[in-house]
Design an enzyme around this catalytic site. Structure first.
Site, short mmCIF file in Angstrom:
data_model
loop_
_atom_site.label_atom_id
_atom_site.label_comp_id
_atom_site.label_asym_id
_atom_site.label_seq_id
_atom_site.Cartn_x
_atom_site.Cartn_y
_atom_site.Cartn_z
N ASP A 12 0.56 -1.09 0.13
CA ASP A 12 -0.15 0.30 0.40
C ASP A 12 0.78 1.59 -0.38
O ASP A 12 2.11 1.10 0.01
CB ASP A 12 -0.76 0.05 0.86
N CYS A 69 2.66 -3.84 3.76
CA CYS A 69 1.93 -2.59 4.32
C CYS A 69 2.38 -1.77 5.77
O CYS A 69 4.32 -2.63 6.05
CB CYS A 69 0.74 -2.70 4.49
N THR A 71 1.63 -2.24 8.72
CA THR A 71 2.44 -3.38 10.57
C THR A 71 2.48 -4.36 9.00
O THR A 71 3.25 -5.56 10.04
CB THR A 71 1.15 -3.66 10.66
N HIS A 102 8.37 -24.79 7.23
CA HIS A 102 7.87 -25.71 7.66
C HIS A 102 6.62 -25.53 7.01
O HIS A 102 5.09 -26.72 6.53
CB HIS A 102 7.69 -25.44 8.54
N HIS A 137 5.29 -32.08 7.22
CA HIS A 137 4.74 -30.72 7.12
C HIS A 137 4.18 -30.29 6.29
O HIS A 137 2.87 -29.60 6.41
CB HIS A 137 5.81 -29.27 7.01
#
Ligand code: RB5
Length: 146
Positions: A12, A69, A71, A102, A137
């Site tokens: 963003d 972005c 965060t 994983h 996994h």
């Protein structure tokens, strides 16, 4: 295993420069980078960009994606709504390596207001250089897909 050739990057408005720096870095590593913007720092909505990048990966046009972005959280949530996408937010290199090894993550999200540019590049390197380990996994990743 599908060979990674094309990597989509998007963000963003939180840090266009970081996205462009990451795109240049990934290009220098020898990958084809598909930078889907945005091109200006005008305020925009992260769900649009997370979904657009995720659709490039889900369609097979790109094998991996890196999204940004403020965060890393909102754009990750939007990307994970697209079927077939496994995106994790990473603020450290250990997690970036492990989500590939994983969780077979096909997208990496970074919080531009959480980590500095230098660490962000190292996180990208950790993500791109790791490989999915498969085995037990793979069974667990299949359980995520339902
Ligand atoms: C934009 O101000 C900010 O909310 C966005 O970049 C992101 O951090 C949302 O998760």
């Amino acid at each position: 295993m599908t060979q990674t050739q094309r990597i989509v990057v998007s963000s963003d408005h939180a840090d266009i420069q970081l996205r462009q720096d990451i795109a240049a870095h990934i290009t220098a590593l020898g990958y084809d980078v598909v930078d889907i913007g945005p091109t200006t720092s005008q305020s925009t909505d992260y769900p649009i960009h997370g979904k657009a990048a995720a659709e490039r990966v889900a369609s097979g046009d790109c094998q991996l994606g890196v999204i940004i972005c403020g965060t890393g959280q909102g754009i990750m949530m939007a990307a994970n709504k697209v079927k077939g996408i496994r995106c994790g937010v990473c603020a450290d290199t250990f997690s970036a390596r492990m989500i590939r090894q994983h969780n077979d993550a096909n997208m990496l999200s970074i919080g531009a207001r959480v980590v500095g540019a230098g660490l962000a590049i190292e996180i990208v390197d950790a993500f791109l250089s790791a490989e999915f380990e498969g085995g037990r996994h793979a069974t667990r990743v299949d359980m995520i897909e339902g």
